[in-house]
Scaffold this active site. Sequence first.
Site, PDB file in Angstrom:
ATOM      1  N   CYS A 246       0.857  -1.191   0.000  1.00 45.90           N
ATOM      2  CA  CYS A 246       0.000   0.000   0.000  1.00 45.90           C
ATOM      3  C   CYS A 246       0.894   1.243   0.000  1.00 45.90           C
ATOM      4  O   CYS A 246       1.726   1.401   0.897  1.00 45.90           O
ATOM      5  CB  CYS A 246      -0.882  -0.003   1.248  1.00 45.90           C
ATOM      6  SG  CYS A 246      -1.622   1.612   1.541  1.00 45.90           S
TER       7      CYS A 246
ATOM      8  N   ASN B 284      10.662  -1.682  -8.264  1.00 42.10           N
ATOM      9  CA  ASN B 284      10.587  -2.370  -9.555  1.00 42.10           C
ATOM     10  C   ASN B 284       9.186  -2.179 -10.117  1.00 42.10           C
ATOM     11  O   ASN B 284       8.199  -2.440  -9.431  1.00 42.10           O
ATOM     12  CB  ASN B 284      10.837  -3.876  -9.375  1.00 42.10           C
ATOM     13  CG  ASN B 284      10.942  -4.606 -10.706  1.00 42.10           C
ATOM     14  OD1 ASN B 284      11.888  -4.393 -11.456  1.00 42.10           O
ATOM     15  ND2 ASN B 284       9.979  -5.458 -11.000  1.00 42.10           N
ATOM     16  N   GLU B 285       9.107  -1.693 -11.324  1.00 40.31           N
ATOM     17  CA  GLU B 285       7.823  -1.592 -12.025  1.00 40.31           C
ATOM     18  C   GLU B 285       6.683  -1.148 -11.101  1.00 40.31           C
ATOM     19  O   GLU B 285       5.703  -1.881 -10.898  1.00 40.31           O
ATOM     20  CB  GLU B 285       7.481  -2.908 -12.708  1.00 40.31           C
ATOM     21  CG  GLU B 285       8.444  -3.237 -13.832  1.00 40.31           C
ATOM     22  CD  GLU B 285       7.985  -4.402 -14.692  1.00 40.31           C
ATOM     23  OE1 GLU B 285       7.211  -5.241 -14.215  1.00 40.31           O
ATOM     24  OE2 GLU B 285       8.419  -4.469 -15.852  1.00 40.31           O
TER      25      GLU B 285
ATOM     26  N   CYS C 148      -4.372   0.987  -4.592  1.00 43.67           N
ATOM     27  CA  CYS C 148      -4.896   0.466  -3.326  1.00 43.67           C
ATOM     28  C   CYS C 148      -6.102   1.320  -2.937  1.00 43.67           C
ATOM     29  O   CYS C 148      -6.166   2.509  -3.257  1.00 43.67           O
ATOM     30  CB  CYS C 148      -3.794   0.554  -2.270  1.00 43.67           C
ATOM     31  SG  CYS C 148      -4.322   0.017  -0.626  1.00 43.67           S
TER      32      CYS C 148
ATOM     33  N   CYS D 277      -5.370   4.938   2.288  1.00 40.85           N
ATOM     34  CA  CYS D 277      -5.371   5.599   0.971  1.00 40.85           C
ATOM     35  C   CYS D 277      -6.539   6.585   0.871  1.00 40.85           C
ATOM     36  O   CYS D 277      -6.400   7.666   0.292  1.00 40.85           O
ATOM     37  CB  CYS D 277      -5.421   4.571  -0.159  1.00 40.85           C
ATOM     38  SG  CYS D 277      -3.820   3.755  -0.403  1.00 40.85           S
TER      39      CYS D 277
ATOM     40  N   GLU E 141      14.977  -3.947 -19.290  1.00 42.43           N
ATOM     41  CA  GLU E 141      14.676  -5.378 -19.430  1.00 42.43           C
ATOM     42  C   GLU E 141      14.126  -5.640 -20.821  1.00 42.43           C
ATOM     43  O   GLU E 141      13.349  -4.848 -21.347  1.00 42.43           O
ATOM     44  CB  GLU E 141      13.583  -5.818 -18.445  1.00 42.43           C
ATOM     45  CG  GLU E 141      13.931  -5.767 -16.987  1.00 42.43           C
ATOM     46  CD  GLU E 141      12.768  -6.271 -16.110  1.00 42.43           C
ATOM     47  OE1 GLU E 141      11.893  -7.001 -16.622  1.00 42.43           O
ATOM     48  OE2 GLU E 141      12.745  -5.906 -14.929  1.00 42.43           O
TER      49      GLU E 141
ATOM     50  N   GLU F 260       8.544 -17.891 -12.772  1.00 39.80           N
ATOM     51  CA  GLU F 260       9.333 -17.463 -13.924  1.00 39.80           C
ATOM     52  C   GLU F 260      10.372 -18.496 -14.344  1.00 39.80           C
ATOM     53  O   GLU F 260      11.335 -18.181 -15.045  1.00 39.80           O
ATOM     54  CB  GLU F 260       9.947 -16.097 -13.649  1.00 39.80           C
ATOM     55  CG  GLU F 260       8.859 -15.033 -13.678  1.00 39.80           C
ATOM     56  CD  GLU F 260       9.327 -13.619 -13.404  1.00 39.80           C
ATOM     57  OE1 GLU F 260      10.484 -13.435 -12.982  1.00 39.80           O
ATOM     58  OE2 GLU F 260       8.507 -12.700 -13.603  1.00 39.80           O
ATOM     59  N   LYS F 261      10.177 -19.750 -13.925  1.00 43.33           N
ATOM     60  CA  LYS F 261      11.217 -20.730 -14.248  1.00 43.33           C
ATOM     61  C   LYS F 261      11.303 -21.022 -15.742  1.00 43.33           C
ATOM     62  O   LYS F 261      12.346 -21.425 -16.232  1.00 43.33           O
ATOM     63  CB  LYS F 261      11.056 -22.012 -13.430  1.00 43.33           C
ATOM     64  CG  LYS F 261       9.852 -22.850 -13.743  1.00 43.33           C
ATOM     65  CD  LYS F 261       9.892 -24.117 -12.879  1.00 43.33           C
ATOM     66  CE  LYS F 261       8.706 -25.030 -13.125  1.00 43.33           C
ATOM     67  NZ  LYS F 261       7.415 -24.352 -12.844  1.00 43.33           N
ATOM     68  N   TYR F 262      10.213 -20.780 -16.475  1.00 43.40           N
ATOM     69  CA  TYR F 262      10.281 -20.987 -17.927  1.00 43.40           C
ATOM     70  C   TYR F 262      10.510 -19.689 -18.694  1.00 43.40           C
ATOM     71  O   TYR F 262      10.407 -19.658 -19.915  1.00 43.40           O
ATOM     72  CB  TYR F 262       9.013 -21.677 -18.433  1.00 43.40           C
ATOM     73  CG  TYR F 262       8.821 -23.065 -17.864  1.00 43.40           C
ATOM     74  CD1 TYR F 262       9.885 -23.973 -17.835  1.00 43.40           C
ATOM     75  CD2 TYR F 262       7.598 -23.462 -17.335  1.00 43.40           C
ATOM     76  CE1 TYR F 262       9.724 -25.243 -17.295  1.00 43.40           C
ATOM     77  CE2 TYR F 262       7.429 -24.727 -16.795  1.00 43.40           C
ATOM     78  CZ  TYR F 262       8.499 -25.613 -16.778  1.00 43.40           C
ATOM     79  OH  TYR F 262       8.343 -26.859 -16.242  1.00 43.40           O
ATOM     80  N   HIS F 263      10.772 -18.605 -17.959  1.00 42.86           N
ATOM     81  CA  HIS F 263      11.063 -17.342 -18.648  1.00 42.86           C
ATOM     82  C   HIS F 263      12.454 -17.435 -19.277  1.00 42.86           C
ATOM     83  O   HIS F 263      13.379 -17.979 -18.689  1.00 42.86           O
ATOM     84  CB  HIS F 263      11.030 -16.193 -17.641  1.00 42.86           C
ATOM     85  CG  HIS F 263      10.963 -14.837 -18.282  1.00 42.86           C
ATOM     86  ND1 HIS F 263      12.033 -14.261 -18.933  1.00 42.86           N
ATOM     87  CD2 HIS F 263       9.945 -13.950 -18.388  1.00 42.86           C
ATOM     88  CE1 HIS F 263      11.666 -13.079 -19.397  1.00 42.86           C
ATOM     89  NE2 HIS F 263      10.407 -12.864 -19.084  1.00 42.86           N
TER      90      HIS F 263
HETATM   91  C1  GAL Z   1       9.192  -7.637 -15.551  1.00 43.91           C
HETATM   92  C2  GAL Z   1       9.688  -7.626 -14.124  1.00 43.91           C
HETATM   93  C3  GAL Z   1      10.722  -8.700 -13.905  1.00 43.91           C
HETATM   94  C4  GAL Z   1      10.251 -10.008 -14.465  1.00 43.91           C
HETATM   95  C5  GAL Z   1       9.923  -9.831 -15.923  1.00 43.91           C
HETATM   96  C6  GAL Z   1       9.453 -11.097 -16.594  1.00 43.91           C
HETATM   97  O1  GAL Z   1       7.945  -7.035 -15.695  1.00 43.91           O
HETATM   98  O2  GAL Z   1      10.257  -6.387 -13.801  1.00 43.91           O
HETATM   99  O3  GAL Z   1      10.965  -8.814 -12.527  1.00 43.91           O
HETATM  100  O4  GAL Z   1       9.133 -10.429 -13.754  1.00 43.91           O
HETATM  101  O5  GAL Z   1       8.908  -8.893 -16.046  1.00 43.91           O
HETATM  102  O6  GAL Z   1       9.042 -10.835 -17.922  1.00 43.91           O
END
Ligand code: GAL
Length: 668
Positions: free
Chosen positions: A111, A145-146, A151, A156, A304, A352-355
Amino acid sequence: MTHKIRYGGDYNPEQWPEEVWDEDHRLFTQAGIDTLTVGVFSWSLTQPAEDTYDFTVLDRILDRAAAEGRQVCLATGTAALPPWLARAYPEVNRTDFEGRRHRYGQRHNFCPSSPAYRRLATEMATRLAERYAHHPALIAWHINNEYGGACYCDLCAEAFRDWLRDRHGTLDALNDAWWTTFWSHRYTDWAEIEPPSALTEHWRGPDHTAFQGITLDYQRFTTDALLGCFTAEKDAIRAHDPDTPVTTNFMGLYRPLDYHRWAPHLDFASWDSYPPLDAPPTRPALAHDLMRGLKDGAPFWLMEQTPSTTACRDVNPLRRPGELRLATWQAIAHGADAALYFQMRASRGACEKYHGAVIGHAGRDDTRVFREVADVGRELAEIGDATLGARTPSRTALLFDWDSWWALEISDGPSRLVRYVDVVHAYYRAAREAGADVDVVPVTADLTPYDVVLAPALHLVKGDLAERLEAVARRGGSVLATFLTARSDEHDRAFLTDLPGPLAPLLGIRIDEWDSRPADVVQTVLLEDTQVEARLVFEIVQLRGAQAVGTYGLDFYAGTPAVTRNAFGAGEGWYVATALDQPGVDRIVRRVLSRHDLIGPYADQPALETATRVTPDGTLLLFLLNHAPVPAHLTAHTTATDLLTGKRIERGEPLTLDPLGVAVLRLQ
Ligand code: GAL
């Protein structure tokens, strides 16, 4: 200091034993990796309990990077809460749009108004800055991050009321801005005001609201509330580290946060590019240009991108051979001075293991992906500093406005089918495919450098924008606006004048009526000798000085203007009163650009993207990007040297780009 485009990505060695780190660094050297983003999700490691901080692993990660000659973009790690924190302070868990207080889970879940979150996140930033401000590996700070989401908790609600007091001053002003006499909503006490949610003003989700003014203000408030979290951490860092640049990774065309309100607080812009599936190349290009526009055209970081595949979508296609290289050069062509990946080594478990990752689970260096990453690494090493700090010399601006995006998409009427980014993209695409460089800028930007200003679906006209657009046309420039532009003021209250409101004099038209139809209803528009199609919204235009350039073909308004041009001062004001198909938009935009000699040399090749950058020493670079899976055969329009091959090309000589090929021409 690296005098080259930074290359690397998100790196989470805390997930692995140190033997793996040895292997990582060996592979990084092989792939030309010089920059690592670390600590993004390390809060539960660096602060395992409220009164316990432990930086031993992070120390080793940074020391190791420094020993290997690599630099670190150090995250504060405050985007994913440690479990103990959520348990000790349940207020940090968000309350969602439906009013449900969440329990511990996932990430990006804090929040923004929680004092406990603010205190602990700021304390973490302080400790990190104290410890690492002078670390030899440190090159930039990556806060959180992002940032995103919203909320709706009581904290809020209270913060929203305070924010409203600052914005509106009095309840009378607020009642007027929100037009609360409608449906008996006049507020007599600030405490009566509720965040707009499924429990209050909304039905059918976040885009259906009884009061656009309230929902717009909540979107602005949310932007500022999360920005407050960012600036609190930044201030904490600045107390110990006055110099190292600070950023946070944005998400490009991300609706919930008005990045223009954030931009002044970042030292440089950075963003994560995950283009929608099957998007044309102009879609990531639009996001790059929007991100470049945040800091007045200064270079940004591609923080990224995936080297191969995402994991979060239902279907996650692979990047084809060559696509990674092309996407990387596209980012550089649009102003990136860093090209980073998510992620360096694939996570073993969790979602995210298959990312895609530079290093897969088997740790091999002979995979296609690793080879492509290493090839790009070599190329970036070879081109060195040739593109660093270069800026885009655009003479075309496209106005992008989060307030208009929100207002258009939360509006009841004229049409729920009009999507802001689709309209913006159609005009951006037309200009880019015609070979024009485009600055995507906020409505407050200085418009004096531009010959052409595009204002697609600019629903709200605020401040002195109308006068500044008139000034563009008066001195000879061209301004183009579209349907649903200039409908309402900053509070989304309709203008009490003929439409298009304050732009009516510049455009020389008057609109009293508009027809909106389902997506399968096709209207025809005759543009001089060519017939194109139009859909969704058909505004009925009366000429008040302008000329018709295109006319509707069907229905009771057949023969009336659909596209107009108005002579204004030494320039022109154009209006497109309907959602033309892409060939129709292309035709109009090319006509506008050609008046200013802005059609590029390869505009007849739709799959060939061109982008210009000028280096700090004045060298002109022209990037050629072949988005087609077949070779592009061109005739060089000028004499140049391709910085990627070292080959000199004479004007008039044939110039061939491989399928998905790239050239970086240094013009003579
Ligand atoms: C972004 C995020 C990362 C990771 C990535 C996967 O949005 O900042 O931590 O999750 O996506 O695509």
